[in-house]
Every structure is written in C-alpha cells, then in structure tokens.
Design a protein around this motif. Sequence first.
Motif, PDB file in Angstrom:
ATOM      1  N   ASP A  79      27.336  74.618  25.451  1.00 15.02           N
ATOM      2  CA  ASP A  79      27.271  73.161  25.470  1.00 15.02           C
ATOM      3  C   ASP A  79      27.105  72.645  26.904  1.00 15.02           C
ATOM      4  O   ASP A  79      27.672  73.201  27.841  1.00 15.02           O
ATOM      5  N   THR A  80      26.345  71.589  27.065  1.00 10.99           N
ATOM      6  CA  THR A  80      26.050  70.874  28.320  1.00 10.99           C
ATOM      7  C   THR A  80      25.069  71.619  29.228  1.00 10.99           C
ATOM      8  O   THR A  80      24.826  71.167  30.352  1.00 10.99           O
ATOM      9  N   ALA A  81      24.486  72.717  28.780  1.00  9.84           N
ATOM     10  CA  ALA A  81      23.632  73.512  29.676  1.00  9.84           C
ATOM     11  C   ALA A  81      22.297  72.856  29.975  1.00  9.84           C
ATOM     12  O   ALA A  81      21.608  73.277  30.912  1.00  9.84           O
ATOM     13  N   GLY A  82      21.890  71.847  29.195  1.00  6.86           N
ATOM     14  CA  GLY A  82      20.669  71.134  29.532  1.00  6.86           C
ATOM     15  C   GLY A  82      19.520  71.287  28.562  1.00  6.86           C
ATOM     16  O   GLY A  82      18.366  71.020  28.922  1.00  6.86           O
ATOM     17  N   LYS A  83      19.817  71.679  27.325  1.00 13.54           N
ATOM     18  CA  LYS A  83      18.737  71.804  26.336  1.00 13.54           C
ATOM     19  C   LYS A  83      18.034  70.466  26.118  1.00 13.54           C
ATOM     20  O   LYS A  83      16.803  70.395  26.055  1.00 13.54           O
ATOM     21  N   GLY A  84      18.824  69.401  26.022  1.00 16.51           N
ATOM     22  CA  GLY A  84      18.243  68.079  25.822  1.00 16.51           C
ATOM     23  C   GLY A  84      17.369  67.659  26.981  1.00 16.51           C
ATOM     24  O   GLY A  84      16.324  67.015  26.792  1.00 16.51           O
ATOM     25  N   GLY A  85      17.749  68.026  28.194  1.00 15.84           N
ATOM     26  CA  GLY A  85      16.946  67.706  29.369  1.00 15.84           C
ATOM     27  C   GLY A  85      15.616  68.441  29.361  1.00 15.84           C
ATOM     28  O   GLY A  85      14.596  67.904  29.802  1.00 15.84           O
ATOM     29  N   ILE A  86      15.612  69.665  28.855  1.00 17.56           N
ATOM     30  CA  ILE A  86      14.360  70.417  28.738  1.00 17.56           C
ATOM     31  C   ILE A  86      13.436  69.713  27.749  1.00 17.56           C
ATOM     32  O   ILE A  86      12.238  69.534  28.003  1.00 17.56           O
ATOM     33  N   VAL A  87      13.989  69.295  26.621  1.00 18.61           N
ATOM     34  CA  VAL A  87      13.181  68.611  25.615  1.00 18.61           C
ATOM     35  C   VAL A  87      12.622  67.308  26.185  1.00 18.61           C
ATOM     36  O   VAL A  87      11.443  66.980  25.991  1.00 18.61           O
ATOM     37  N   GLU A  88      13.439  66.569  26.911  1.00 22.37           N
ATOM     38  CA  GLU A  88      13.015  65.271  27.442  1.00 22.37           C
ATOM     39  C   GLU A  88      12.032  65.407  28.601  1.00 22.37           C
ATOM     40  O   GLU A  88      10.993  64.742  28.627  1.00 22.37           O
ATOM     41  N   HIS A  89      12.350  66.255  29.572  1.00 24.06           N
ATOM     42  CA  HIS A  89      11.585  66.281  30.815  1.00 24.06           C
ATOM     43  C   HIS A  89      10.451  67.303  30.837  1.00 24.06           C
ATOM     44  O   HIS A  89       9.525  67.169  31.654  1.00 24.06           O
ATOM     45  N   VAL A  90      10.508  68.320  29.996  1.00 19.55           N
ATOM     46  CA  VAL A  90       9.437  69.317  29.957  1.00 19.55           C
ATOM     47  C   VAL A  90       8.570  69.112  28.721  1.00 19.55           C
ATOM     48  O   VAL A  90       7.387  68.794  28.818  1.00 19.55           O
ATOM     49  N   VAL A  91       9.184  69.249  27.557  1.00 17.67           N
ATOM     50  CA  VAL A  91       8.440  69.071  26.308  1.00 17.67           C
ATOM     51  C   VAL A  91       7.953  67.634  26.180  1.00 17.67           C
ATOM     52  O   VAL A  91       6.883  67.367  25.625  1.00 17.67           O
ATOM     53  N   GLY A  92       8.711  66.702  26.731  1.00 24.15           N
ATOM     54  CA  GLY A  92       8.378  65.288  26.620  1.00 24.15           C
ATOM     55  C   GLY A  92       7.086  64.885  27.296  1.00 24.15           C
ATOM     56  O   GLY A  92       6.564  63.795  27.039  1.00 24.15           O
ATOM     57  N   SER A  93       6.547  65.740  28.146  1.00 27.84           N
ATOM     58  CA  SER A  93       5.273  65.412  28.802  1.00 27.84           C
ATOM     59  C   SER A  93       4.086  65.663  27.881  1.00 27.84           C
ATOM     60  O   SER A  93       2.966  65.231  28.177  1.00 27.84           O
ATOM     61  N   MET A  94       4.311  66.346  26.775  1.00 33.57           N
ATOM     62  CA  MET A  94       3.224  66.666  25.857  1.00 33.57           C
ATOM     63  C   MET A  94       3.066  65.575  24.794  1.00 33.57           C
ATOM     64  O   MET A  94       3.969  64.787  24.552  1.00 33.57           O
ATOM     65  N   ASP A  95       1.900  65.567  24.154  1.00 30.07           N
ATOM     66  CA  ASP A  95       1.607  64.587  23.109  1.00 30.07           C
ATOM     67  C   ASP A  95       2.526  64.854  21.909  1.00 30.07           C
ATOM     68  O   ASP A  95       2.469  65.937  21.320  1.00 30.07           O
ATOM     69  N   PRO A  96       3.358  63.890  21.520  1.00 28.07           N
ATOM     70  CA  PRO A  96       4.308  64.127  20.432  1.00 28.07           C
ATOM     71  C   PRO A  96       3.664  64.447  19.092  1.00 28.07           C
ATOM     72  O   PRO A  96       4.316  65.050  18.233  1.00 28.07           O
ATOM     73  N   GLN A  97       2.396  64.086  18.901  1.00 26.61           N
ATOM     74  CA  GLN A  97       1.772  64.379  17.617  1.00 26.61           C
ATOM     75  C   GLN A  97       1.554  65.889  17.424  1.00 26.61           C
ATOM     76  O   GLN A  97       1.338  66.341  16.305  1.00 26.61           O
ATOM     77  N   GLY A  98       1.635  66.653  18.512  1.00 26.18           N
ATOM     78  CA  GLY A  98       1.454  68.097  18.405  1.00 26.18           C
ATOM     79  C   GLY A  98       2.713  68.887  18.702  1.00 26.18           C
ATOM     80  O   GLY A  98       2.656  70.095  18.954  1.00 26.18           O
ATOM     81  N   VAL A  99       3.859  68.199  18.669  1.00 26.49           N
ATOM     82  CA  VAL A  99       5.134  68.842  18.968  1.00 26.49           C
ATOM     83  C   VAL A  99       6.099  68.641  17.806  1.00 26.49           C
ATOM     84  O   VAL A  99       6.178  67.543  17.240  1.00 26.49           O
ATOM     85  N   LYS A 100       6.836  69.681  17.468  1.00 26.44           N
ATOM     86  CA  LYS A 100       7.854  69.584  16.420  1.00 26.44           C
ATOM     87  C   LYS A 100       9.168  70.110  16.973  1.00 26.44           C
ATOM     88  O   LYS A 100       9.281  71.285  17.305  1.00 26.44           O
ATOM     89  N   VAL A 101      10.171  69.245  17.074  1.00 24.22           N
ATOM     90  CA  VAL A 101      11.491  69.627  17.571  1.00 24.22           C
ATOM     91  C   VAL A 101      12.446  69.758  16.385  1.00 24.22           C
ATOM     92  O   VAL A 101      12.548  68.839  15.563  1.00 24.22           O
ATOM     93  N   ALA A 102      13.117  70.889  16.307  1.00 27.56           N
ATOM     94  CA  ALA A 102      14.062  71.136  15.214  1.00 27.56           C
ATOM     95  C   ALA A 102      15.437  71.470  15.782  1.00 27.56           C
ATOM     96  O   ALA A 102      15.634  72.555  16.330  1.00 27.56           O
TER      97      ALA A 102
END
Length: 284
Positions: A79-102
Amino acid sequence: MAAAVRFKHSPSKELKAGPGFLLSGVDPESTPGYKGKKSDGVALLAAQDERLDELQEMLFAEGKFGSSKRVLLILQAMDTAGKGGIVEHVVGSMDPQGVKVAPFKAPTDEEKAHDFLWRVERSLPDAGFVGVFDRSHYEDVLIHRVHGWANEAELERRYAAINEFEARLAEQGTAIVKVMLDISRDEQKERLLARLDDPSKHWKYSTGDLKERAFWDSYMEAYQLVFEKTSTEVAPWYVVPANKKWFARIAVQELLLEALEKLDLAWPAADFDVSAERALAVRS
C-alpha cells in the motif's frame, strides 16, 4: 532547451528479477541506471509522453485491422507504493479509448465461486489495447500465503497456473510487463501519515493498511517466492525502487516504451485509393 537526461542502460536489464535475484538486495531509494536528478526525471517523463502516445495509437490502429497485439501492465506493490501515480502520470498520457484499467479488490461472492483466474480472464485487454492491472492474480499467492488462506500444495498449483496462463497470453500476442513497486517500510509509514494529515487524502486511506503493514516481513518473503516461481522468459518481473516517485514513473514509462517498440508496430496501410479519395475531398 537542454536534452532530457536518459537512462544509461535499458531498465529492462537493470530491473529484471532474473536468476539469483534477491528482493532484500534492492535499495528502494536507488535509481538503477539513471544518473539524473528529480528535475531531470520529471523532464524525461514529459519528453517521452508523445512517443508513448504515438506507439499506443499505432497499437490501437493495428488492432482495428485484425492484429492480435496488446500490452498488459501488471502493477503489484505494498500500500502507498504509487500504483495510482503510475496510472495517472504514465498511463494517463495515452489515449483513454485504447486503455483498459482493471483494479482488483477483494473478490466478490461470484468470483469466489470460480477458480482464481476466472475474474482475471474477464478483465484482459482487447486486441490493440494497453491493459493495466492495479493489483492482479498475484494477490492470490501473496495475501493467501501471508495469511495462510491456502496450503502449500494449492499455492504451488497457482504458481503453475499463472505461468501457463501468462505463456498462453504471450503466445496470443500479449506483451506482458510485470512491475513490483518496491518501497521501504519507513517510506510507507511516512506516506500513511501524510494521508492521515491531509483531509483531501483521507479517501485513499484504509484502516486495513496498518493491519497488513504488520505482516511486512511475511509479504517480502511472499514476493521473493513470486519472483523465483513466476519470473519467466516470456513474462519476467521487474522490481522498481519506488521511494522516489519520479523515478518509479520514468522507469515504468521506459518499460512500456520498450515493450511497445518490441511489437514492431506500424500504421496500417489504407484499404482504399488515397489519391481518388483526396481528389473527391478537394472537389467536395
């Protein structure tokens, strides 16, 4: 503008949990293969957003024309290691129509009625997509080992099932990037306290976080076994030191870029007469 400071060596080589890897030998404060400072890392993350977005769009375009290629990023951590930050700051730069977060939480009653991989199969990305697992099927060998919810024979069955599952995904065209964000126990304490001290972060806090923190050493042992048993040629584990959030983000970004580039992507050729269509457009 000065050129962005880049990694000296490929993060996939620096961070891979290969034979003989010991989690206890990783310094969560370190920045393997990267000599830049925080400001350099922040600049690099921004500088490579466009390339990551372009490759993801190519992947999506190929998927529209029948390609089976896809990418699956698996994020595991305390917990708190930064998974959400990876999703926001790395994955978040990509077009959301081609990304699926589970995100994988505690299984529902329906999910418990099936084998542990059932809900994972249902969450896989489609062809052309980048899929992200925020936690994953590895919870079923981590927390179950730590709390004794499964015996050794069942855990061994699950390790084998995971390897078979991931080998099948790779054979079907999935590039698998498995990342463990490694923070220190002291850093986790600081982040938990920061959440408690900031009302805007209370929603991120769970009273269960402290309960699981009490099993820290058992979790580290469970992760070590995961690396030994499931870091394979087609789906290796990468352990990313994560006390420095900025470093964890550029490291995961690099791993994603490398995975996408290895797919040898290209823009699909037009299935129509470009010249004729252009002439029609000019006259329209």
